[in-house]
Design an enzyme around this catalytic site. Structure first.
Site, PDB file in Angstrom:
ATOM      1  N   ARG A 104     -16.289   1.459  -7.939  1.00  0.00           N
ATOM      2  CA  ARG A 104     -16.248   2.649  -7.092  1.00  0.00           C
ATOM      3  C   ARG A 104     -15.399   3.723  -7.767  1.00  0.00           C
ATOM      4  O   ARG A 104     -14.204   3.509  -7.968  1.00  0.00           O
ATOM      5  CB  ARG A 104     -15.616   2.314  -5.728  1.00  0.00           C
ATOM      6  CG  ARG A 104     -16.268   1.142  -5.006  1.00  0.00           C
ATOM      7  CD  ARG A 104     -17.440   1.587  -4.168  1.00  0.00           C
ATOM      8  NE  ARG A 104     -18.192   0.446  -3.678  1.00  0.00           N
ATOM      9  CZ  ARG A 104     -18.477   0.238  -2.383  1.00  0.00           C
ATOM     10  NH1 ARG A 104     -18.044   1.082  -1.479  1.00  0.00           N
ATOM     11  NH2 ARG A 104     -19.203  -0.809  -2.031  1.00  0.00           N
TER      12      ARG A 104
ATOM     13  N   GLU B 130     -13.854   6.176  -6.833  1.00  0.00           N
ATOM     14  CA  GLU B 130     -13.103   6.926  -5.830  1.00  0.00           C
ATOM     15  C   GLU B 130     -11.729   7.267  -6.394  1.00  0.00           C
ATOM     16  O   GLU B 130     -11.015   6.390  -6.857  1.00  0.00           O
ATOM     17  CB  GLU B 130     -12.973   6.097  -4.544  1.00  0.00           C
ATOM     18  CG  GLU B 130     -14.323   5.877  -3.879  1.00  0.00           C
ATOM     19  CD  GLU B 130     -14.334   4.727  -2.865  1.00  0.00           C
ATOM     20  OE1 GLU B 130     -13.339   3.979  -2.817  1.00  0.00           O
ATOM     21  OE2 GLU B 130     -15.344   4.590  -2.164  1.00  0.00           O
TER      22      GLU B 130
ATOM     23  N   ARG C 208      -4.774  -0.183  -0.539  1.00  0.00           N
ATOM     24  CA  ARG C 208      -5.923  -0.915   0.009  1.00  0.00           C
ATOM     25  C   ARG C 208      -7.165  -0.859  -0.874  1.00  0.00           C
ATOM     26  O   ARG C 208      -8.153  -1.521  -0.578  1.00  0.00           O
ATOM     27  CB  ARG C 208      -6.334  -0.348   1.382  1.00  0.00           C
ATOM     28  CG  ARG C 208      -5.257  -0.328   2.431  1.00  0.00           C
ATOM     29  CD  ARG C 208      -5.866  -0.337   3.825  1.00  0.00           C
ATOM     30  NE  ARG C 208      -6.674   0.851   4.100  1.00  0.00           N
ATOM     31  CZ  ARG C 208      -7.480   0.972   5.157  1.00  0.00           C
ATOM     32  NH1 ARG C 208      -7.629  -0.047   6.008  1.00  0.00           N
ATOM     33  NH2 ARG C 208      -8.150   2.083   5.356  1.00  0.00           N
ATOM     34  N   HIS C 209      -7.145  -0.024  -1.906  1.00  0.00           N
ATOM     35  CA  HIS C 209      -8.362   0.201  -2.677  1.00  0.00           C
ATOM     36  C   HIS C 209      -8.205  -0.158  -4.148  1.00  0.00           C
ATOM     37  O   HIS C 209      -7.146   0.033  -4.733  1.00  0.00           O
ATOM     38  CB  HIS C 209      -8.787   1.674  -2.585  1.00  0.00           C
ATOM     39  CG  HIS C 209      -9.220   2.086  -1.219  1.00  0.00           C
ATOM     40  ND1 HIS C 209      -8.341   2.587  -0.299  1.00  0.00           N
ATOM     41  CD2 HIS C 209     -10.433   2.043  -0.614  1.00  0.00           C
ATOM     42  CE1 HIS C 209      -9.006   2.856   0.828  1.00  0.00           C
ATOM     43  NE2 HIS C 209     -10.270   2.528   0.665  1.00  0.00           N
TER      44      HIS C 209
ATOM     45  N   GLU D 104     -10.227  -3.300   7.899  1.00  0.00           N
ATOM     46  CA  GLU D 104     -11.634  -3.639   7.681  1.00  0.00           C
ATOM     47  C   GLU D 104     -11.759  -4.482   6.423  1.00  0.00           C
ATOM     48  O   GLU D 104     -11.305  -4.092   5.359  1.00  0.00           O
ATOM     49  CB  GLU D 104     -12.435  -2.335   7.515  1.00  0.00           C
ATOM     50  CG  GLU D 104     -13.896  -2.559   7.253  1.00  0.00           C
ATOM     51  CD  GLU D 104     -14.444  -1.578   6.224  1.00  0.00           C
ATOM     52  OE1 GLU D 104     -14.142  -0.389   6.299  1.00  0.00           O
ATOM     53  OE2 GLU D 104     -15.164  -2.053   5.322  1.00  0.00           O
TER      54      GLU D 104
ATOM     55  N   SER E   3     -18.270  -4.827   5.769  1.00  0.00           N
ATOM     56  CA  SER E   3     -19.339  -4.102   6.431  1.00  0.00           C
ATOM     57  C   SER E   3     -20.569  -4.988   6.389  1.00  0.00           C
ATOM     58  O   SER E   3     -20.811  -5.657   5.379  1.00  0.00           O
ATOM     59  CB  SER E   3     -19.636  -2.784   5.718  1.00  0.00           C
ATOM     60  OG  SER E   3     -18.680  -1.835   6.097  1.00  0.00           O
TER      61      SER E   3
ATOM     62  N   ARG F  59      -9.179  -7.848  -1.097  1.00  0.00           N
ATOM     63  CA  ARG F  59      -8.609  -7.349   0.153  1.00  0.00           C
ATOM     64  C   ARG F  59      -8.403  -8.501   1.139  1.00  0.00           C
ATOM     65  O   ARG F  59      -7.355  -8.594   1.791  1.00  0.00           O
ATOM     66  CB  ARG F  59      -9.509  -6.268   0.765  1.00  0.00           C
ATOM     67  CG  ARG F  59      -8.821  -5.573   1.921  1.00  0.00           C
ATOM     68  CD  ARG F  59      -9.693  -4.537   2.594  1.00  0.00           C
ATOM     69  NE  ARG F  59      -9.757  -3.296   1.830  1.00  0.00           N
ATOM     70  CZ  ARG F  59     -10.332  -2.190   2.295  1.00  0.00           C
ATOM     71  NH1 ARG F  59     -10.891  -2.188   3.497  1.00  0.00           N
ATOM     72  NH2 ARG F  59     -10.362  -1.094   1.564  1.00  0.00           N
TER      73      ARG F  59
END
Lengths: 425, 425
Positions: A207, A209, A215-216, A349, A352, A399
């Site tokens: 990713r 990002e 958290r990432h 979370e 998903s 995570r």
């Protein structure tokens, strides 16, 4: 007594097996974890893959900590309890220079520095215990799905388009063509259901990002599962509940690591509570006076919901019926909402998932609305030729591990983490 | 008799379990594999993840092949033997349009076309059986190493330098920095030995080699293992022999798939024959009149050696003591040669392995000679701080699978293969 350098013809004993050898001579292999001189005696702690043990002798000439040693002697009961080694001799297999950080004292080292030296600091007892737990998470995931007749797949990481559009994709040149790193195996795992009905993959996803939060990660391991012939997303949530139960069971087998990390594992209830997103947001307004702007529960909403359900006895809660605006194009619609869900664990979370669209015309309309139609043709086209009702989920392995162990930072759950500032080591 | 569309309240039966239900009513879920009308009777073959079965009825109105069906009826003995279903009713769960290729007749389709339609052609019985075997190879690899106390690791695929230098690396921009896709987990798996002693990884590797042969993929799964406290590369070869034995054992459990593919599995002898590269080249000159230019046995040399040792009873042979010029910088030197080895299986190299340099000064000198010194600093630096003697190996999962099954092309052993002309689907 003089120290010997000629090792005895004994098989290697692992430190965790020493209790079986009390009073006997053993030969150990390992790393010099610590050394100190106390009242004329040399004390050392030897570390191997299975644990640590103290060893004692008067005349030892010890190399620097982190040197690799072969060491032999007798297993005796230590004055203060436990077992120690009365050393008879040792060989240095690989001698270390003075380390820039003391491996037994990494708790005192700034996290960024520890990550800069990750090839060395991964040797720390806590550091390696965390990665042992990560390995157990992977084992549990696979064991659960193997037992339910899933097929392990390996989908391409070099792709011509992303599952969620062009944003957040790493781009590269592939022999003159524009290629990307897969941000998810989503489209491929769906296509493979026509062959296998039930598939899973454990593999890296990427990713692009530009954030660097606790958290990432920009590269992480995704635990992906997808299954056909479901009635609704309910079947997917039930599958995920069984998978999580098996993961926690596998992790609970790492007793020494959990002890060291002082981690308390969660119960996975037979039925994890479910609440729709609409009901959840209403609950937060009513009971906590918390309102948020978007349709997708934000970080604070997740935290509050986690606390709310924890008080009711579950550290897990499924958020169901996500609004379509907060879900990717392939999510199965349910009125104004969808059959997409998230799973919160300890207020964050970790998944998903949901039912996916399986009807070709419906999917084509959805890709048209998404604006991704052209780049998704290889995928959409497969649905022309019969695709059973299906759904699935994905769990971020690092995570989940970080939350299971109560780590403050996801980077500690990955061997060599990547964030937007960190590409080395 | 009229056909019902209201399905009975029966649990689903998998096709492979039908022998337990002879004479009983069952409910099946699956894909319409073929259909034909013969003397007024409709015959269909249903395919699910576990197998295929014929079903018969007079009044069926069948959708196109590849449609997903729910079908129920009685399990009866077919006139020509075996079991079939006397259909009582069916529902179409997802109806297919006419497929561009007939899934039961993929043997007639040109391979490139079949790969263009891989999302569909992966449904073929042979096609999916191959990928089932690949999954068994992965299971066997992990099971062997889990049983020997190895730790599974996950190393970064986004790296700042390659293990074998800058050639053959895919490059990309990583938030403004130059990054590459890892061509091997080599350097990372070595660094992690200081923590775990024994590690393995199953993960994708990326090679930007511009060839499109039947033996190469630009993205493939590498089965990597590395272990500490070895005496020589002999320990590594012995480990690999045990691992291969376990893989073949796991694959042999896929009886239906092996039958379908008409594959004959090899024996893995307790001691795989070994021959040094020098002796092998001499043998080829002497007995086969074959000479080659380079120091590294070429494809034809591998083929001849494979035949030679097969006649002596082994489909496997270790080529040992590779010359340094044919090995990467980290290979442990042994005079003018090295402790590096290859493993040939059925005349093709499936493994490179060997003992690695563990001494810091020796490694630093080797990186200097390699010209890669600057980009390898994060790696070399770790060896300053004690690294036990160690070695390891890597197996290309798809290549091993293709050779086990006698496939002519490695692409068939990967779900969505990538070569220099193929980035989709």
């Amino acid at each position: 007594m003089s120290i010997s350098s000629s090792s005895p013809a004994l098989p290697r004993t692992l430190i965790r097996n020493l209790p079986q050898f009390e009073g006997q001579r053993v030969r150990l292999l390992g790393t010099l974890h610590t050394r100190r001189n106390l009242g004329g005696l040399q004390f050392l702690v030897l570390r191997d893959r299975s644990g640590t043990v103290q060893a004692v002798e008067q005349h030892l000439d010890l190399p620097s900590p982190e040197s690799s040693l072969e060491l032999w002697g007798t297993v005796v009961r230590a004055p203060k309890g436990g077992l120690e080694i009365q050393v008879e001799g040792l060989n240095t297999l690989s001698s270390a220079q003075t380390t820039p950080l003391e491996i037994p004292k990494l708790a005192l080292v700034h996290q960024a520095t520890a990550l800069d030296w990750r090839g060395l600091t991964v040797r720390g007892l806590r550091e390696r215990a965390i990665l042992k737990i990560l390995a157990a998470v992977l084992r549990g995931f696979r064991a659960a799905l193997d037992a339910e007749d899933f097929t392990e797949i390996s989908t391409p990481k070099l792709v011509s388009a992303g599952a969620e559009g062009g944003a957040n994709l790493f781009a590269l040149d592939y022999f003159g063509q524009a290629a990307y790193l897969a941000q998810s195996p989503q489209l491929y795992k769906q296509m493979m259901l026509g062959a296998f009905e039930r598939v899973y993959e454990v593999g890296p996803v990427f990713r692009a990002e530009p954030h660097a939060t606790s958290r990432h990660l920009n590269e992480y391991l995704s635990l992906d599962a997808e299954l056909a012939y479901i009635s609704s997303e309910e079947d997917v949530m039930e599958l995920e509940t069984r998978v999580l139960g098996r993961i926690v069971q596998e992790v609970s087998g790492c007793a020494a690591e959990l002890d060291l990390l002082e981690a308390k594992l969660p119960e996975v209830p037979a039925q994890i509570p479910r609440i729709t997103v609409a009901d959840a947001l209403e609950l937060l307004r009513r009971e906590y006076g918390y309102t948020q702007a978007g349709p997708d529960p934000d970080h604070e909403a997740e935290r509050l919901l986690g606390e709310h359900f924890a008080r009711a006895g579950s550290e897990w809660v499924f958020l169901t019926r996500f609004p379509a605006s907060a879900r990717p194009f392939y999510t199965y619609p349910e009125g104004e909402e969808t059959r997409g869900f998230d799973l919160l664990f300890r207020g964050t979370e970790i998944t998903s998932g949901g039912q996916r669209i399986h009807d070709y015309e419906q999917l084509r309309a959805a890709t048209e609305r998404s604006g991704l139609e052209a780049s998704l043709q290889d995928y959409t086209e497969i649905f022309r030729y019969g695709m059973p009702p299906h759904g699935g989920f994905a769990i971020g392995a690092e995570r989940l591990t970080a939350l299971l162990l109560g780590l403050g930072n996801i980077r500690l759950a990955r061997a060599f983490p990547r964030d937007c500032h960190r590409l080395t080591p």
